[in-house]
Design a protein around this motif. Structure first.
Motif, PDB file in Angstrom:
ATOM      1  N   GLU A   1      99.768  10.397  12.440  1.00 42.71           N
ATOM      2  CA  GLU A   1     101.093   9.723  12.724  1.00 42.71           C
ATOM      3  C   GLU A   1     101.488   8.297  12.455  1.00 42.71           C
ATOM      4  O   GLU A   1     102.270   7.831  11.758  1.00 42.71           O
ATOM      5  CB  GLU A   1     101.245   9.965  14.197  1.00 42.71           C
ATOM      6  CG  GLU A   1     102.790   9.558  14.916  1.00 42.71           C
ATOM      7  CD  GLU A   1     103.042   9.617  16.213  1.00 42.71           C
ATOM      8  OE1 GLU A   1     103.929   8.972  16.790  1.00 42.71           O
ATOM      9  OE2 GLU A   1     101.999  10.200  16.890  1.00 42.71           O
ATOM     10  N   THR A   2     100.146   7.449  12.505  1.00 43.02           N
ATOM     11  CA  THR A   2     100.188   6.202  12.088  1.00 43.02           C
ATOM     12  C   THR A   2     100.303   6.030  10.720  1.00 43.02           C
ATOM     13  O   THR A   2     101.086   5.356  10.184  1.00 43.02           O
ATOM     14  CB  THR A   2      98.799   5.363  12.213  1.00 43.02           C
ATOM     15  OG1 THR A   2      98.716   5.467  13.775  1.00 43.02           O
ATOM     16  CG2 THR A   2      98.696   3.967  12.122  1.00 43.02           C
ATOM     17  N   VAL A   3      99.881   7.002   9.842  1.00 43.90           N
ATOM     18  CA  VAL A   3      99.912   6.603   8.346  1.00 43.90           C
ATOM     19  C   VAL A   3     101.010   7.287   7.794  1.00 43.90           C
ATOM     20  O   VAL A   3     101.654   6.290   7.097  1.00 43.90           O
ATOM     21  CB  VAL A   3      98.412   7.536   7.556  1.00 43.90           C
ATOM     22  CG1 VAL A   3      98.758   7.600   6.145  1.00 43.90           C
ATOM     23  CG2 VAL A   3      97.051   7.120   7.839  1.00 43.90           C
ATOM     24  N   PHE A   4     101.486   8.056   8.499  1.00 40.93           N
ATOM     25  CA  PHE A   4     102.835   8.548   7.871  1.00 40.93           C
ATOM     26  C   PHE A   4     104.021   7.558   8.491  1.00 40.93           C
ATOM     27  O   PHE A   4     104.886   7.288   7.469  1.00 40.93           O
ATOM     28  CB  PHE A   4     103.032   9.931   8.786  1.00 40.93           C
ATOM     29  CG  PHE A   4     104.604  10.553   8.097  1.00 40.93           C
ATOM     30  CD1 PHE A   4     104.557  11.266   7.133  1.00 40.93           C
ATOM     31  CD2 PHE A   4     105.754  10.349   8.817  1.00 40.93           C
ATOM     32  CE1 PHE A   4     105.619  11.911   6.469  1.00 40.93           C
ATOM     33  CE2 PHE A   4     106.963  10.934   8.475  1.00 40.93           C
ATOM     34  CZ  PHE A   4     106.911  11.621   7.196  1.00 40.93           C
ATOM     35  N   GLU A   5     103.596   7.035   9.635  1.00 43.91           N
ATOM     36  CA  GLU A   5     104.817   6.192   9.709  1.00 43.91           C
ATOM     37  C   GLU A   5     104.883   4.838   8.915  1.00 43.91           C
ATOM     38  O   GLU A   5     105.913   4.506   8.433  1.00 43.91           O
ATOM     39  CB  GLU A   5     104.842   5.627  11.237  1.00 43.91           C
ATOM     40  CG  GLU A   5     105.617   4.754  11.961  1.00 43.91           C
ATOM     41  CD  GLU A   5     105.543   4.393  13.218  1.00 43.91           C
ATOM     42  OE1 GLU A   5     105.636   2.878  13.644  1.00 43.91           O
ATOM     43  OE2 GLU A   5     105.030   5.036  13.942  1.00 43.91           O
ATOM     44  N   LYS A   6     103.623   4.388   8.816  1.00 42.26           N
ATOM     45  CA  LYS A   6     103.592   3.183   7.859  1.00 42.26           C
ATOM     46  C   LYS A   6     103.934   3.529   6.185  1.00 42.26           C
ATOM     47  O   LYS A   6     104.323   2.489   5.794  1.00 42.26           O
ATOM     48  CB  LYS A   6     101.988   2.541   7.966  1.00 42.26           C
ATOM     49  CG  LYS A   6     101.752   2.027   9.339  1.00 42.26           C
ATOM     50  CD  LYS A   6     100.477   1.360   9.594  1.00 42.26           C
ATOM     51  CE  LYS A   6      99.810   0.927  10.872  1.00 42.26           C
ATOM     52  NZ  LYS A   6     100.862  -0.423  11.150  1.00 42.26           N
ATOM     53  N   ALA A   7     103.391   4.486   6.168  1.00 35.09           N
ATOM     54  CA  ALA A   7     103.855   4.856   4.591  1.00 35.09           C
ATOM     55  C   ALA A   7     105.395   4.938   4.264  1.00 35.09           C
ATOM     56  O   ALA A   7     105.828   4.524   3.531  1.00 35.09           O
ATOM     57  CB  ALA A   7     103.040   6.073   4.281  1.00 35.09           C
TER      58      ALA A   7
END
Length: 250
Positions: A150-156
């Motif tokens: 979730e963190t990676v997807f959001e930041k990406a």
């Protein structure tokens, strides 16, 4: 597409273990030289050069080697002139293959690439015969063991990425438009994400499934032989096979 990704990850691991430093340095130096020649010697204004320099630093290349390669590219030092050549062809079972090269002798490289295809059950095709089966994209790899999805997807997505692919066991694969690669990479780094690798690549839009070990072995030998050629920078293929079969033949 999964097979394509797994094969490149296996090659990445093998490169670390085999430590073919001389060959690796040769390929990176050529990339730096051509990048500097095309976009200038200042990495701040030349994204391709920035990526090549980062790759050189990760490979522990001495700074003086990097500086000489840049100066050869900008013409401050004499050196060999390299040109970019792309070859397209087919492997066993009609697998599509694209080979990107940097060479100082097109005739030599063409002969060597054709010989490798023929020796390993493939054949060199004409320009455009398989390139329509691939999309050019920027790809950024982020280690899975350090961040949740979730963190990676959001930041990406906030950074301007197109998508995040989670098929690989070790890395999140963040995909961008080619021209947005370095912009997205910098934005992710400012957010504190560790980047394992960032590069322009070709992603297959359709795949050929390989199921038997004999064909898989021939294909892997062909791809390995192409990547081991000094003039070859990158190899792309549209095969797909199970992880179990991949590990058997790698």
């Amino acid at each position: 597409m999964a097979g394509h990704s797994k094969w490149h990850n296996i090659r990445h691991k093998k490169a670390k273990m085999d430590a073919k430093r001389g060959q690796m340095f040769t390929k990176i130096i050529r990339e730096i030289t051509v990048a500097a020649r095309q976009g200038g010697g200042d990495p701040e204004f030349n994204p391709r050069l920035r990526i090549a320099i980062e790759k050189a630093k990760k490979a522990n290349m001495p700074v003086e080697n990097i500086e000489r390669a840049i100066k050869r590219g900008t013409g401050e030092l004499e050196g060999v002139s390299y040109e970019e050549v792309v070859y397209e062809g087919y492997g066993p079972e009609g697998v599509a293959i694209i080979v990107e090269c940097l060479t100082d002798n097109r005739n030599r490289t063409t002969g060597e690439v054709r010989h490798i295809f023929t020796k390993h059950g493939g054949n060199l095709g004409s320009s455009g015969c398989v390139s329509f089966l691939f999309e050019e994209k920027g790809v950024i790899l982020v280690p899975k063991d350090k961040y949740d999805e979730e963190t990676v997807f959001e930041k990406a997505i906030e950074a301007g990425a197109e998508d995040v692919v989670t098929d690989d066991e070790e890395f999140y694969e963040i995909r961008t438009e080619p021209k947005e690669l370095y912009t997205v990479k910098e934005a992710l780094e400012k957010e504190g994400l560790e980047i394992e690798k960032a590069e322009l690549t070709r992603i297959p839009t359709t795949t050929v499934e390989i199921k038997d070990e004999e064909t898989a072995t021939k294909l892997m030998k062909l791809l390995d032989a192409l990547e081991d050629n000094d003039d070859v920078q990158k190899v792309y293929s549209n095969f797909e096979m199970s992880q179990q079969l991949m590990e058997k033949v790698s």
